[in-house]
Design a protein around this motif. Structure first.
Motif, PDB file in Angstrom:
ATOM      1  N   MET A  99      48.777  14.100 128.280  1.00  0.00           N
ATOM      2  CA  MET A  99      47.498  13.982 128.973  1.00  0.00           C
ATOM      3  C   MET A  99      46.963  15.345 129.373  1.00  0.00           C
ATOM      4  SD  MET A  99      47.987  10.583 131.355  1.00  0.00           S
ATOM      5  CE  MET A  99      46.330  10.800 132.003  1.00  0.00           C
ATOM      6  N   SER A 100      47.835  16.274 129.712  1.00  0.00           N
ATOM      7  CA  SER A 100      47.385  17.622 130.067  1.00  0.00           C
ATOM      8  C   SER A 100      46.764  18.313 128.861  1.00  0.00           C
ATOM      9  CB  SER A 100      48.567  18.448 130.592  1.00  0.00           C
ATOM     10  OG  SER A 100      49.106  17.857 131.753  1.00  0.00           O
ATOM     11  N   PHE A 101      47.436  18.171 127.693  1.00  0.00           N
ATOM     12  CA  PHE A 101      46.868  18.764 126.486  1.00  0.00           C
ATOM     13  C   PHE A 101      45.554  18.084 126.098  1.00  0.00           C
ATOM     14  CE2 PHE A 101      51.259  20.281 125.710  1.00  0.00           C
ATOM     15  CZ  PHE A 101      50.968  21.616 125.465  1.00  0.00           C
ATOM     16  N   LEU A 102      45.502  16.772 126.291  1.00  0.00           N
ATOM     17  CA  LEU A 102      44.270  16.044 125.968  1.00  0.00           C
ATOM     18  C   LEU A 102      43.118  16.516 126.843  1.00  0.00           C
ATOM     19  CD1 LEU A 102      43.003  13.782 124.274  1.00  0.00           C
ATOM     20  CD2 LEU A 102      43.714  12.160 126.042  1.00  0.00           C
ATOM     21  N   LEU A 103      43.374  16.729 128.128  1.00  0.00           N
ATOM     22  CA  LEU A 103      42.341  17.242 129.023  1.00  0.00           C
ATOM     23  C   LEU A 103      41.938  18.659 128.638  1.00  0.00           C
ATOM     24  CD1 LEU A 103      40.577  16.982 131.541  1.00  0.00           C
ATOM     25  CD2 LEU A 103      42.548  17.739 132.894  1.00  0.00           C
ATOM     26  N   LEU A 104      42.926  19.479 128.246  1.00  0.00           N
ATOM     27  CA  LEU A 104      42.627  20.855 127.851  1.00  0.00           C
ATOM     28  C   LEU A 104      41.736  20.897 126.606  1.00  0.00           C
ATOM     29  CD1 LEU A 104      43.098  23.890 128.228  1.00  0.00           C
ATOM     30  CD2 LEU A 104      45.186  23.645 126.830  1.00  0.00           C
ATOM     31  N   PHE A 105      42.057  20.077 125.606  1.00  0.00           N
ATOM     32  CA  PHE A 105      41.249  20.051 124.387  1.00  0.00           C
ATOM     33  C   PHE A 105      39.858  19.510 124.651  1.00  0.00           C
ATOM     34  CE2 PHE A 105      45.410  19.633 121.885  1.00  0.00           C
ATOM     35  CZ  PHE A 105      45.506  21.017 121.770  1.00  0.00           C
ATOM     36  N   ALA A 106      39.782  18.514 125.582  1.00  0.00           N
ATOM     37  CA  ALA A 106      38.459  17.955 125.894  1.00  0.00           C
ATOM     38  C   ALA A 106      37.578  18.999 126.551  1.00  0.00           C
ATOM     39  CB  ALA A 106      38.611  16.733 126.795  1.00  0.00           C
ATOM     40  N   VAL A 107      38.147  19.814 127.471  1.00  0.00           N
ATOM     41  CA  VAL A 107      37.375  20.867 128.137  1.00  0.00           C
ATOM     42  C   VAL A 107      36.981  21.959 127.153  1.00  0.00           C
ATOM     43  CG1 VAL A 107      37.504  22.695 129.881  1.00  0.00           C
ATOM     44  CG2 VAL A 107      38.397  20.408 130.385  1.00  0.00           C
ATOM     45  N   MET A 108      37.904  22.332 126.273  1.00  0.00           N
ATOM     46  CA  MET A 108      37.618  23.418 125.329  1.00  0.00           C
ATOM     47  C   MET A 108      36.605  23.006 124.264  1.00  0.00           C
ATOM     48  SD  MET A 108      41.454  24.977 124.785  1.00  0.00           S
ATOM     49  CE  MET A 108      40.860  26.127 123.535  1.00  0.00           C
ATOM     50  N   SER A 109      36.696  21.745 123.827  1.00  0.00           N
ATOM     51  CA  SER A 109      35.785  21.304 122.757  1.00  0.00           C
ATOM     52  C   SER A 109      34.497  20.709 123.285  1.00  0.00           C
ATOM     53  CB  SER A 109      36.504  20.285 121.870  1.00  0.00           C
ATOM     54  OG  SER A 109      36.797  19.108 122.622  1.00  0.00           O
ATOM     55  N   GLY A 110      34.528  20.216 124.509  1.00  0.00           N
ATOM     56  CA  GLY A 110      33.359  19.539 125.062  1.00  0.00           C
ATOM     57  C   GLY A 110      33.096  18.195 124.423  1.00  0.00           C
ATOM     58  N   SER A 111      34.104  17.672 123.697  1.00  0.00           N
ATOM     59  CA  SER A 111      33.923  16.402 122.995  1.00  0.00           C
ATOM     60  C   SER A 111      33.918  15.239 123.978  1.00  0.00           C
ATOM     61  CB  SER A 111      35.048  16.231 121.963  1.00  0.00           C
ATOM     62  OG  SER A 111      35.026  14.945 121.407  1.00  0.00           O
ATOM     63  N   ARG A 112      32.879  14.412 123.883  1.00  0.00           N
ATOM     64  CA  ARG A 112      32.795  13.251 124.755  1.00  0.00           C
ATOM     65  C   ARG A 112      33.909  12.256 124.433  1.00  0.00           C
ATOM     66  NH1 ARG A 112      27.125  10.291 124.860  1.00  0.00           N
ATOM     67  NH2 ARG A 112      26.594  12.367 125.688  1.00  0.00           N
ATOM     68  N   GLU A 113      34.234  12.127 123.159  1.00  0.00           N
ATOM     69  CA  GLU A 113      35.281  11.178 122.752  1.00  0.00           C
ATOM     70  C   GLU A 113      36.632  11.544 123.370  1.00  0.00           C
ATOM     71  OE1 GLU A 113      33.126  12.553 120.785  1.00  0.00           O
ATOM     72  OE2 GLU A 113      31.933  10.839 120.075  1.00  0.00           O
ATOM     73  N   LEU A 114      36.906  12.854 123.400  1.00  0.00           N
ATOM     74  CA  LEU A 114      38.173  13.267 123.989  1.00  0.00           C
ATOM     75  C   LEU A 114      38.211  13.000 125.495  1.00  0.00           C
ATOM     76  CD1 LEU A 114      38.936  16.625 122.154  1.00  0.00           C
ATOM     77  CD2 LEU A 114      40.015  14.408 121.834  1.00  0.00           C
ATOM     78  N   TYR A 115      37.041  13.179 126.147  1.00  0.00           N
ATOM     79  CA  TYR A 115      36.984  12.826 127.574  1.00  0.00           C
ATOM     80  C   TYR A 115      37.220  11.338 127.781  1.00  0.00           C
ATOM     81  CZ  TYR A 115      35.375  17.332 129.399  1.00  0.00           C
ATOM     82  OH  TYR A 115      35.287  18.644 129.787  1.00  0.00           O
ATOM     83  N   TYR A 116      36.586  10.520 126.949  1.00  0.00           N
ATOM     84  CA  TYR A 116      36.797   9.063 127.042  1.00  0.00           C
ATOM     85  C   TYR A 116      38.276   8.722 126.841  1.00  0.00           C
ATOM     86  CZ  TYR A 116      31.740   8.183 126.882  1.00  0.00           C
ATOM     87  OH  TYR A 116      30.398   8.137 127.146  1.00  0.00           O
ATOM     88  N   LEU A 117      38.878   9.364 125.825  1.00  0.00           N
ATOM     89  CA  LEU A 117      40.282   9.099 125.540  1.00  0.00           C
ATOM     90  C   LEU A 117      41.170   9.541 126.702  1.00  0.00           C
ATOM     91  CD1 LEU A 117      42.367   8.117 123.524  1.00  0.00           C
ATOM     92  CD2 LEU A 117      42.389  10.410 122.503  1.00  0.00           C
ATOM     93  N   PHE A 118      40.805  10.687 127.314  1.00  0.00           N
ATOM     94  CA  PHE A 118      41.591  11.150 128.459  1.00  0.00           C
ATOM     95  C   PHE A 118      41.525  10.157 129.620  1.00  0.00           C
ATOM     96  CE2 PHE A 118      41.400  13.238 132.634  1.00  0.00           C
ATOM     97  CZ  PHE A 118      42.698  13.701 132.721  1.00  0.00           C
ATOM     98  N   PHE A 119      40.319   9.695 129.958  1.00  0.00           N
ATOM     99  CA  PHE A 119      40.187   8.778 131.089  1.00  0.00           C
ATOM    100  C   PHE A 119      40.834   7.422 130.795  1.00  0.00           C
ATOM    101  CE2 PHE A 119      36.692  11.687 132.361  1.00  0.00           C
ATOM    102  CZ  PHE A 119      37.123  11.938 133.651  1.00  0.00           C
ATOM    103  N   LEU A 120      40.762   6.988 129.542  1.00  0.00           N
ATOM    104  CA  LEU A 120      41.460   5.737 129.191  1.00  0.00           C
ATOM    105  C   LEU A 120      42.988   5.900 129.355  1.00  0.00           C
ATOM    106  CD1 LEU A 120      39.499   4.533 126.016  1.00  0.00           C
ATOM    107  CD2 LEU A 120      39.594   3.416 128.249  1.00  0.00           C
ATOM    108  N   SER A 121      43.489   7.051 128.924  1.00  0.00           N
ATOM    109  CA  SER A 121      44.922   7.319 129.086  1.00  0.00           C
ATOM    110  C   SER A 121      45.309   7.399 130.550  1.00  0.00           C
ATOM    111  CB  SER A 121      45.292   8.626 128.369  1.00  0.00           C
ATOM    112  OG  SER A 121      44.995   8.560 126.996  1.00  0.00           O
ATOM    113  N   LEU A 122      44.443   8.038 131.342  1.00  0.00           N
ATOM    114  CA  LEU A 122      44.729   8.148 132.770  1.00  0.00           C
ATOM    115  C   LEU A 122      44.753   6.778 133.432  1.00  0.00           C
ATOM    116  CD1 LEU A 122      45.171   9.935 135.232  1.00  0.00           C
ATOM    117  CD2 LEU A 122      42.667  10.062 135.492  1.00  0.00           C
ATOM    118  N   ILE A 123      43.766   5.944 133.099  1.00  0.00           N
ATOM    119  CA  ILE A 123      43.738   4.585 133.672  1.00  0.00           C
ATOM    120  C   ILE A 123      44.980   3.801 133.248  1.00  0.00           C
ATOM    121  CG2 ILE A 123      42.511   2.379 133.635  1.00  0.00           C
ATOM    122  CD1 ILE A 123      39.903   4.000 133.358  1.00  0.00           C
TER     123      ILE A 123
END
Length: 378
Positions: free
Chosen positions: A1-25
């Protein structure tokens, strides 16, 4: 999840943010389920008996309950017993609990060695449905189990209680000379409450008991060898158990026949216990239950001191593991001083040197090599 959040911030991809929040939930949900199950698991356990004899079996019944609406998909249950207790049952179980379900576990435990045990300790490890994390709950409400030495049927151990070594010098009962304190030590199980040294106990904040000089002799005097050096000679815990069982049987027989009896334990506790009838056997049984061969001094070092301070007796029975040349020399000296011993030896006769066996036979010493199969008759 930490790597997923890092990639989402670096890429700005909305899909990665969605995937991160789904994983967190999902991860938080698993943790909440695990926490809920942790609060709703309970266990009860009880034994079929609390006081038994060595060699007997007991049954421990465990009832593990899930009291919540949610099932527990993964649980590992571990049961803890003393190394001296033996069971053919597995001490580890994997279980699945439905909601409001109780599962029963039964363990058959064999108790080959006497002693005071704590049983029933259980540890349950719970996992979330995806087995991403776990929590451990320990149930430490232990049950006391007392395993007394096995008392053998008297027809297996015929005992001659006649005064074959002479008559008593005194026919009065053994008493303590309460005007002569010979030792003060910490209070132990089986000690008389009337011998507590209250002033010293209050000062040390620990119960102390007084030992008095023994003024008169007993008709039957039993000495149980408790030196730890016997283990170096090949003695096992099973051999020690046989010796204690043999000793307990003889002492009980004597007390039931109202024979004034003394029992000396030559281990680290160095206890001397007296009895005159069957009512006194309980304190002796307690002492033998907790007996351990942990004495640092050799048996011979104890014997002369024991004999000199314990008055007169008609029969002295020595129970030991091995017949040594030092012990035979002591028997010879004792005979010259007018003291006669019976000796029970638990190491096999075949392991004793021929020279010692010839010396015993020629001197007509009363030495009995106790047969293993005869003692336990298994």
């Amino acid at each position: 999840m930490s790597f997923l959040l890092l990639f989402a911030v670096m890429s700005g991809s909305r899909e990665l943010y969605y995937l991160f929040f789904l994983s967190l939930i999902f991860r938080v949900s698993m943790s909440m389920i695990l926490r809920h199950n942790f609060k709703n698991i309970f266990i009860m356990y009880y034994t079929s008996a609390n006081v038994i004899e060595a060699g007997d079996d007991i049954h421990i019944e465990y009832k593990v309950s899930n009291t919540s609406l949610l099932p527990i998909p993964h649980a590992k249950i571990e049961f803890f017993l003393s190394d001296k207790l033996d069971t053919e049952s597995s001490l580890k179980e994997i279980a699945y609990f439905k909601n409001y379900q109780m599962i029963n576990f039964s363990k058959k435990v064999k108790c080959p060695y006497r002693g005071y045990y704590k049983i029933g300790k259980v540890r349950v490890t719970l996992f979330d449905p995806m087995m991403l994390s776990s929590r451990v709950i320990a149930f430490d409400k232990e049950i006391d189990l007392t395993v007394h030495p096995k008392i053998l049927p008297i027809h297996i151990l015929p005992m001659d209680t006649r005064d074959i070594h002479g008559t008593l010098k005194s026919h009065r009962k053994t008493v303590e000379d309460r005007t002569n304190i010979v030792n003060i030590r910490p209070f132990e199980r089986g000690d008389s409450l009337k011998n507590i040294h209250w002033k010293l106990s209050a000062k040390l904040d620990d119960i102390q008991t007084k030992e008095f000089e023994q003024t008169l002799g007993a008709r039957f005097f039993v000495i149980l060898d408790g030196s730890m050096s016997q283990f170096k000679e090949g003695m096992t815990y099973y051999d020690e158990e046989r010796m204690v069982s043999y000793c307990a049987t003889y002492v009980k027989y004597a007390l039931e026949n109202n024979i004034q009896t003394k029992l000396m334990l030559t281990n680290k506790r160095d206890m001397l216990i007296e009895g005159k009838d069957s009512n006194d056997f309980e304190k002796i049984l307690e002492a033998l239950t907790g007996f351990e061969s942990n004495g640092e001094a050799q048996l011979i070092n104890h014997l002369q001191h024991v004999i000199s301070r314990n008055g007169t007796f008609s029969t002295c029975y020595l129970i030991t593991y091995k017949l040594s040349s030092e012990l035979v020399a002591f028997l010879q000296r004792s005979r010259r001083e007018g003291l006669m011993f019976k000796v029970a030896v638990f190491k096999a006769k075949a392991s004793t040197s021929p020279a010692l066996l010839d010396l015993i036979e020629n001197a007509h010493f009363d030495v009995n090599f106790v047969d293993k199969e005869l003692i336990f008759n298994e």
